[in-house]
Design a protein around this motif. Structure first.
Motif, mmCIF file in Angstrom:
data_model
loop_
_atom_site.group_PDB
_atom_site.id
_atom_site.type_symbol
_atom_site.label_atom_id
_atom_site.label_comp_id
_atom_site.label_asym_id
_atom_site.label_seq_id
_atom_site.Cartn_x
_atom_site.Cartn_y
_atom_site.Cartn_z
ATOM 1 N N HIS A 801 0.740 -1.163 0.081
ATOM 2 C CA HIS A 801 0.027 -0.057 -0.053
ATOM 3 C C HIS A 801 0.863 1.192 0.046
ATOM 4 N N ARG A 802 1.770 1.191 0.879
ATOM 5 C CA ARG A 802 2.894 2.240 0.908
ATOM 6 C C ARG A 802 3.432 2.717 -0.220
ATOM 7 N N LYS A 803 4.060 1.485 -0.890
ATOM 8 C CA LYS A 803 4.586 1.492 -2.061
ATOM 9 C C LYS A 803 3.774 2.304 -3.387
ATOM 10 N N ALA A 808 2.416 6.728 -6.717
ATOM 11 C CA ALA A 808 1.523 7.665 -7.162
ATOM 12 C C ALA A 808 1.685 9.249 -6.819
ATOM 13 N N MET A 809 2.105 9.139 -5.676
ATOM 14 C CA MET A 809 2.475 10.727 -5.254
ATOM 15 C C MET A 809 3.638 10.996 -6.030
ATOM 16 N N LYS A 810 4.532 10.156 -6.461
ATOM 17 C CA LYS A 810 5.925 10.617 -7.256
ATOM 18 C C LYS A 810 5.425 10.930 -8.526
ATOM 19 N N ASP A 971 -4.955 10.141 4.054
ATOM 20 C CA ASP A 971 -3.789 10.575 4.730
ATOM 21 C C ASP A 971 -3.220 11.663 4.254
ATOM 22 N N VAL A 972 -3.239 12.046 2.932
ATOM 23 C CA VAL A 972 -2.992 13.217 2.223
ATOM 24 C C VAL A 972 -3.562 14.354 3.000
ATOM 25 N N PHE A 973 -4.926 14.121 3.276
ATOM 26 C CA PHE A 973 -5.610 15.383 4.061
ATOM 27 C C PHE A 973 -5.108 15.354 5.250
ATOM 28 N N GLY A 974 -5.228 14.334 5.891
ATOM 29 C CA GLY A 974 -5.130 14.318 7.536
ATOM 30 C C GLY A 974 -3.631 14.442 8.062
ATOM 31 N N ALA A 975 -2.596 14.048 7.015
ATOM 32 C CA ALA A 975 -1.305 14.263 7.499
ATOM 33 C C ALA A 975 -0.664 15.269 6.735
ATOM 34 N N GLY A 976 -1.300 15.725 5.828
ATOM 35 C CA GLY A 976 -0.876 16.775 4.980
ATOM 36 C C GLY A 976 -1.073 18.212 5.110
ATOM 37 N N ILE A 977 -2.361 18.302 5.322
ATOM 38 C CA ILE A 977 -2.703 19.759 5.423
ATOM 39 C C ILE A 977 -2.396 20.490 6.802
ATOM 40 N N LEU A 1039 6.090 19.800 15.125
ATOM 41 C CA LEU A 1039 4.388 19.907 15.257
ATOM 42 C C LEU A 1039 3.890 18.747 15.903
ATOM 43 N N LEU A 1040 4.697 17.379 15.860
ATOM 44 C CA LEU A 1040 4.216 16.434 16.925
ATOM 45 C C LEU A 1040 5.338 16.019 17.717
ATOM 46 N N PRO A 1041 5.275 16.808 18.883
ATOM 47 C CA PRO A 1041 6.395 16.531 19.590
ATOM 48 C C PRO A 1041 6.518 15.163 20.030
ATOM 49 N N MET A 1105 15.102 15.571 12.676
ATOM 50 C CA MET A 1105 14.047 14.728 12.386
ATOM 51 C C MET A 1105 12.717 14.994 12.289
ATOM 52 N N PRO A 1106 12.483 16.345 11.715
ATOM 53 C CA PRO A 1106 11.110 16.675 11.659
ATOM 54 C C PRO A 1106 10.274 15.691 11.037
ATOM 55 N N PHE A 1107 10.754 14.847 10.237
ATOM 56 C CA PHE A 1107 9.736 13.843 9.516
ATOM 57 C C PHE A 1107 9.921 12.521 9.795
ATOM 58 N N SER A 1108 10.757 12.341 11.056
ATOM 59 C CA SER A 1108 10.899 11.199 11.548
ATOM 60 C C SER A 1108 12.012 10.271 10.743
ATOM 61 N N MET A 1109 11.971 8.934 10.923
ATOM 62 C CA MET A 1109 12.977 8.231 10.143
ATOM 63 C C MET A 1109 12.924 6.825 10.210
ATOM 64 N N ARG A 1111 11.596 3.134 8.612
ATOM 65 C CA ARG A 1111 10.394 2.676 7.815
ATOM 66 C C ARG A 1111 9.219 3.414 7.847
ATOM 67 N N ARG A 1112 9.240 4.132 8.887
ATOM 68 C CA ARG A 1112 7.763 4.878 9.080
ATOM 69 C C ARG A 1112 8.008 6.513 8.873
ATOM 70 N N VAL A 1113 9.029 6.885 8.204
ATOM 71 C CA VAL A 1113 9.539 8.154 7.757
ATOM 72 C C VAL A 1113 8.313 8.810 6.961
ATOM 73 N N LEU A 1115 5.623 9.959 4.666
ATOM 74 C CA LEU A 1115 5.476 9.703 3.402
ATOM 75 C C LEU A 1115 5.404 10.892 2.288
ATOM 76 N N GLY A 1116 5.161 11.932 3.093
ATOM 77 C CA GLY A 1116 4.810 13.206 2.271
ATOM 78 C C GLY A 1116 6.114 14.106 2.571
ATOM 79 N N LYS A 1117 7.337 13.636 2.830
ATOM 80 C CA LYS A 1117 8.427 14.470 3.205
ATOM 81 C C LYS A 1117 8.795 15.313 1.836
#
Ligand code: HEM
Length: 1169
Positions: A801-803, A808-810, A971-977, A1039-1041, A1105-1109, A1111-1113, A1115-1117
């Protein structure tokens, strides 16, 4: 492990029962030093004292000196008697990671190695004592290798299989019958179905045991007509069984016997021999063909749907072959390519066998240079990469720059992975051709590892411009990652007369960034930028790592200065996911009279590229250590010791063990003082279980709080005066809890990682162990049970799913697409701002419009106006979400709390209904207008992937459902906006707080954009200060301490503490972004910390590491960074921001333990003229 016990167990008396040492299945922590001691123990106490107790090694021995050799099987009787495990020394030790021969959509190149009947120097498993043995090193130009001899069964000597596999090339053995005795053999094994099945099974077992990848079947004698059906049956069953036992393996048929049983070479594939072609993986044609033969073969191959399975034979020795062979072999190869057919080059060792051996390298390079237009280099060197130029021979043997054997040798098993660039093939002008000013050659007088190194000589005046020579090209990692790159140099001329550095040129597949990125890796002495800047190329100066940094990352440090004057330089490099990485050695003449052309000679001994994940921050746990085989016996000249060691280690440490393997050989040389090159390290990557009963005491991290049953630490957390991330950050000043500790949320243990060292260990070094997502109640409610990427748990479905979502995002959110999208979205918001005139305005809704339009453009190819009801509803919903979800729902703390009546829950569900309705409607619109040939959004692209996956495999229906697609866009809305909106608002707030910084940003943007109407991604490299301001906003903003919690996928450990499977883990990003060891005055806004004196962006500290690191980095970095670097200049070019009160402005945040969302403010927005 106590060494004395171990020694006792290793004494000869304990070994008779078998070779498996008593250590088998035990667990021991093994550092490089421990392994050394272990080997020393083996060497000194076991075999050397055990000379009498030999014959434990199974294999063939050379009669004269008892050395282990590889040999063919000559008779059917030998074949039937053959059993696995009777020839341990003949087994290859390098597995093939990817089989390429049997697939693909381009013509292939095979070589068939037939040299003087085979089994020459190469039969000696431990190599030979001269440096002239034939070696093949143009692996990049071929797709497969056949080791050929005229014996009945040719088993490739392991050195060939090892060398081929190192280059990802499959190795084939041969089964051949010739003349009258061949006919008799055929009558025997084709006498019945059982007989030929039995033989096929033996051949499969041999390939499996010796670890090679297929067979060439060559029947060059007449077959009784009534046995032809059985011959076809034999080839058929062999092909099927090989595929079953070794997926991807290959069985080829040689164009010889036809379907009447006559021996009648066809030089083509046609109706007379296609029955053999049909049941095998391909046909190897005889070499006396003409154009008509090739034309007919092409037609039949195409009709069969297997256009590249016909390998046209080309004989380098001429013998009736087009062009007459030799250097003119290129003519025959070129002809096959004109017919778009694969080729099998017979006798490629011609230059070694027929021409003067003194000129072998020159002739061999010339031969392949001629062929290279038709046999272009395929594939790139893969990572982890350890290159040291050695072809598997030398006048001396060097390990770490020291001579460990002062006499000539050849052993293909010790060949380094070969670079096509250094082998003189595939060079372009740009790669740095040999000229009278610059030349390269293989140097065998010196080496860092093995028998040779690369010698670069330049003869030119003192100059500020270096001469650059491309050394190797490697594939880039699948996702952006940190690499440890090291290279080892030695000057042959005065060290002060030259400056040399390596440049890594990475080519991005991600068009979001400029296409090419140059990382300059200068030496310690060179502090200035080493090359002129190129406007179209992003350049980054990477400083060498200091000793303690290398120690911290790799667990060892070996600069090797002093080992024959070699110097190793280490760098940590962050590369974005991309296509290729080219490494160039650049040398500059720094000394001498003006105009004089003094010669400068530099040797390049080694290059290593290891993913950071491969590094060892501490001791590695090794399990299952045993000696698979061993022998020691005296010979006329001394002792021979052969060890086959086996151990199991975590998969991500492979690169480390590669190095260890070499050190092992070095150690044996030092300690045994006898020939012992046969140390084979067999390494299997397998997960390690830490909690075996009785093996190890469970050692969990400490907890700073008393833990109550059922509720855990919930009351302590609720009573905290500060936010939990601040309280946890305070704990980082204590001795016990500075790096990590445990808390309990209800009954659930939660590991808190409070320092970058442990975060790197967990999220990067052990990334798969920490890739899970815990079952967060709110998340599950939002995503239909984790059917999105953010809340989905780690596993094959999530990975797929992530791939799919990422590709698609790319496609839709990179490069020009993204530029257009952001430019339009920002323009709409600018128009809204302009409508407000001079009045102070709340920026949140206009910024949100901007980001909402980017998200909708990506997800659905749709845009909205400010007054659109859908957009207005979204603004309201977001405000409600922040209010309701600020601290999560009660069910997040304890499962049973979800059953208590809660008004927050009801409100949340109503909001979710509205939001899902919006998603459903948009998704339905996309489905209705979906045109698979013209995808217009991420949703379209995922629908296309869904369709393709389903066509390939019906079962995929449940893996990528419409719900999965909808959830990914959610996710694009929830995590991106909210993330981008918040960061933009904070960026503006910092500009207001620091008018001087705002002024610098304005100036930089004006210069960078010049006359351009709108910013594009190509402007980004010219706005380093603006980018530094963004980095600082991301750091301070956090943003997400506490990040998003992850979960362990297996029993694992951090900092030596045991962490069981399924433990929830939170990363205190707040503490990491404020660690005073990395950030001076951490609470202040100081963008200059990301810049060097020349204003270039520096390598970001590991504690960023604002976008973490891992496997779970995020996705929208990339999308987020690029969108921000497009939106900010567009906004800042238009406006100057200030506070309406004119007083000092203070940024405050909404009350929430989860996300740090700034409160609403009104700003003055003045147009810039
Ligand atoms: C400045 C903007 C952003 C920041 C600071 C940010 C930060 C983060 C962080 C810290 C995580 C948690 C990683 C973890 O679980 O350890 C995350 C995850 C995620 N982000 Fe972002 N993000 C941003 C923008 C975006 C955008 C624009 C998108 C989508 C277009 C996005 C999509 C995601 C997704 C899907 C995940 C979940 C990844 C997974 O679990 O595999 N983010 N983000």
């Amino acid at each position: 492990m106590r060494e004395d016990n171990f020694v006792a167990r290793m004494r000869p008396g304990n070994m008779r029962a078998g070779l498996r040492l008593p250590l088998a299945r035990s667990h021991l922590a093994l550092s490089s030093q421990t392994l050394h001691s272990f080997l020393a123990v083996i060497g000194r106490y076991a075999w050397l004292r055990n000379a009498a107790d030999k014959r434990s090694l199974h294999g063939y021995m050379e009669k004269e000196n008892g050395e282990p050799i590889s040999q063919p099987l000559r008779t059917l009787d030998e074949v039937y008697k053959w059993r696995p495990h009777t020839d341990n020394t003949g087994v290859a030790s390098v597995p093939l990671r990817k089989l390429v021969l049997a697939s693909g959509d381009r013509p292939k190149t095979l070589v068939c190695h037939d040299m003087a009947g085979g089994y020459l120097d190469d039969r000696f498993i431990q190599g030979v004592k001269h440096a002239d043995a034939y070696r093949f090193y143009h692996w990049a130009n071929i797709d497969g290798f056949i080791y050929f001899s005229h014996y009945l069964v040719t088993i490739p000597p392991p050195c060939w299989t090892n060398a081929a596999h190192k280059h990802r090339i499959p190795m084939l053995g041969t089964f051949i019958t010739e003349w009258d005795h061949g006919k008799a053999n055929c009558e025997q094994f084709l006498s019945s179905v059982n007989a030929y099945t039995n033989l096929a099974n033996k051949l499969v077992a041999m390939a499996t045991y010796y670890k090679f990848d297929g067979w060439l079947i060559n029947i060059e004698n007449i077959i009784q007509v009534d046995l032809v059906a059985n011959l076809i049956g034999f080839v058929d069953i062999l092909t099927q069984e090989m595929h079953r036992a070794i997926p991807g393996s290959t069985v080829l048929w040689y164009d010889s016997v036809i379907n009447s049983g006559k021996l009648d070479w066809q030089n083509e594939v046609n109706e007379l021999n296609r029955s053999f072609f049909d049941v095998s993986d391909g046909i190897f044609l005889n070499y006396t063909w003409n154009d008509n033969n090739l034309q007919r073969s092409r037609e039949l191959a195409e009709q069969s749907g297997r256009p590249y399975d016909v390998y046209v034979g080309v004989d380098v020795y001429g013998r009736g072959c087009r062009g007459g062979g030799g250097f003119n072999t290129k003519e025959a190869v070129h002809t096959t390519r004109m017919h778009n057919l694969s080729v099998a080059i017979f006798g490629q060792g011609w230059a070694h066998e027929r021409l003067d051996k003194v000129d072998f390298l020159q002739n061999e390079n010339r031969f392949w240079q001629y062929l290279s237009p038709d046999c272009p280099c395929q594939g790139l060197l893969s990572q982890p990469l350890w290159w040291h130029c050695c072809q598997g021979c030398g006048q001396k043997m060097f390990v770490h720059g020291k001579v460990v054997q002062d006499s000539p040798w050849s052993n293909l098993s010790l060949q380094s992975v070969q670079s096509a660039m250094v082998n003189g093939v595939g060079q372009t002008e740009e790669d740095g051709p040999d000229t009278d000013q610059c030349s390269t050659s293989l140097c065998t007088d010196h080496a860092f590892q093995g028998g040779s190194c690369l010698r670069l000589s330049i003869r030119m005046p003192q100059s500020s411009e270096p001469v650059c020579y491309s050394v190797l090209e490697s594939s880039m990692p699948q996702s952006s990652t940190d690499l440890i790159v090291s290279y080892t140099l030695k000057p042959l001329t005065h060290p002060d007369h030259y400056a040399a550095h390596l440049t890594v040129v990475s080519t991005q597949s991600d068009t979001n960034d400029p296409a090419v990125h140059r990382h300059l890796l200068p030496g310690g002495g060179e502090s200035e930028r080493v090359m002129g800047s190129d406007r179209n190329i992003r350049e980054e100066y990477v400083r060498p790592l200091m000793e303690d940094e290398v120690m911290g990352i790799l667990g060892f440090y070996s600069p090797e200065v002093g080992s024959g004057n070699w110097e190793t330089r280490f760098y940590r490099l962050r590369v974005e996911e991309g296509a290729t990485m080219q490494l160039r050695l650049c040398v500059r003449h720094t000394h001498g009279e003006e105009g004089s052309k003094e010669e400068v000679i530099v040797l390049l001994g080694q290059i290593q590229i290891l993913p950071l994940t491969a590094s060892l921050r501490e001791v590695v746990l090794v399990t299952d250590l045993y000696c698979r085989d061993a022998d020691h016996f005296p010979t006329k000249t001394g002792h021979v010791v052969t060890l086959v060691l086996h151990w199991t280690f975590p998969e991500n440490c492979a690169a480390y063990f590669l190095r260890l393997a070499m050190e092992t050989v070095e150690h044996l040389f030092e300690n045994l003082n006898s020939r012992a090159v046969g140390a084979v390290v067999v390494a299997t990557g397998a997960a390690i279980w830490w909690f075996q009963p009785g093996q190890k005491k469970y050692n969990p991290p400490l907890s700073p709080y008393w833990t109550l049953p059922l509720v855990g630490n919930i009351f302590q957390l609720m009573r905290m005066k500060k936010y939990s991330y601040e309280t946890f950050c305070d704990l980082s000043k204590t001795k016990e809890y500075n790096k990590l500790f445990m808390i309990h949320l209800g009954p659930k243990p939660v590991l808190v990682l409070n320092h970058i060292d442990v975060v790197l260990e967990a999220l990067v070094t052990k990334m798969n162990d920490f890739a899970g997502r815990p079952n967060i109640y709110t998340g599950m409610l939002m995503t239909e049970g984790g059917k999105d990427i953010m809340f989905g748990d780690y596993g094959p479905v999530w990975k797929f799913h992530r791939k799919v979502a990422y590709s698609a995002m790319k496609k839709f959110a990179f490069g020009e697409n993204l530029e257009r999208l952001v430019q339009n979205s920002v323009s709409k918001s600018i128009a809204e701002i302009q409508k407000k005139g001079d009045a102070a305005i709340d920026m949140r809704p206009v910024i949100m419009l901007l980001v909402f339009n980017i998200a909708c453009g990506m997800a659905y190819g749709k845009e909205y106006d400010f007054d659109d009801p859908d957009f207005q509803q979204f603004v309201d919903l977001t405000a409600d979400f922040i209010e309701v979800l600020g601290s999560g729902l009660p069910g997040d703390i304890h499962p049973w709390l979800q059953y208590l009546p809660s008004s927050r829950y009801n409100k949340f569900m109503t909001m979710m209904d509205l939001f899902t309705k919006f998603l459903h409607e948009r998704h339905a619109e996309c489905k209705e207008n979906f045109d698979p040939s013209d995808p217009k959004s991420i949703t379209d692209c995922m629908l296309q992937a869904q369709k393709e996956a389903e066509e390939e495999d019906k079962e995929m229906k449940d893996v990528l459902t419409d719900t999965h697609i909808m959830m990914a866009t959610m996710d694009v809305f929830g995590a991106g906006i909210d993330t981008i909106t918040t960061m933009l608002i904070q960026f503006i707030a910092h500009m207001i707080q620091h008018p001087d910084i705002q002024e610098r940003v304005h100036q930089e943007i004006d210069v960078a954009l010049g006359g351009a109407q709108l910013p594009t991604l190509s402007h980004r490299s010219k706005m380093t200060f603006t980018e530094a301001c963004l980095c600082e906003t991301l750091r301070l903003g956090t943003l997400l301490p506490l990040g998003v919690p992850v979960k362990t996928t297996c029993d694992t450990s951090v900092a030596g503490f045991d962490i069981p499977k399924d433990t929830m883990v939170i990363v205190n990003m707040w503490a990491i972004h404020r660690d005073p060891d990395f950030w001076s005055d951490p609470h202040s806004f100081n963008p200059d910390r990301f810049l060097d004196d020349a204003g270039n962006l520096v390598h970001k500290p590991s504690s960023y590491m604002p976008f973490s690191m891992g496997r779970r980095v995020c996705l929208g970095k990339s999308v987020a960074q690029s969108s921000l670097m497009l939106a900010i200049p567009q906004l800042m070019r238009q406006f100057r921001f200030s506070s309406p009160s004119g007083k000092e402005f203070k940024l405050e945040f909404e009350e929430s333990g989860f996300a740090r969302i700034p409160k609403s403010y009104e700003f003055l927005v003045a147009a810039r003229t």
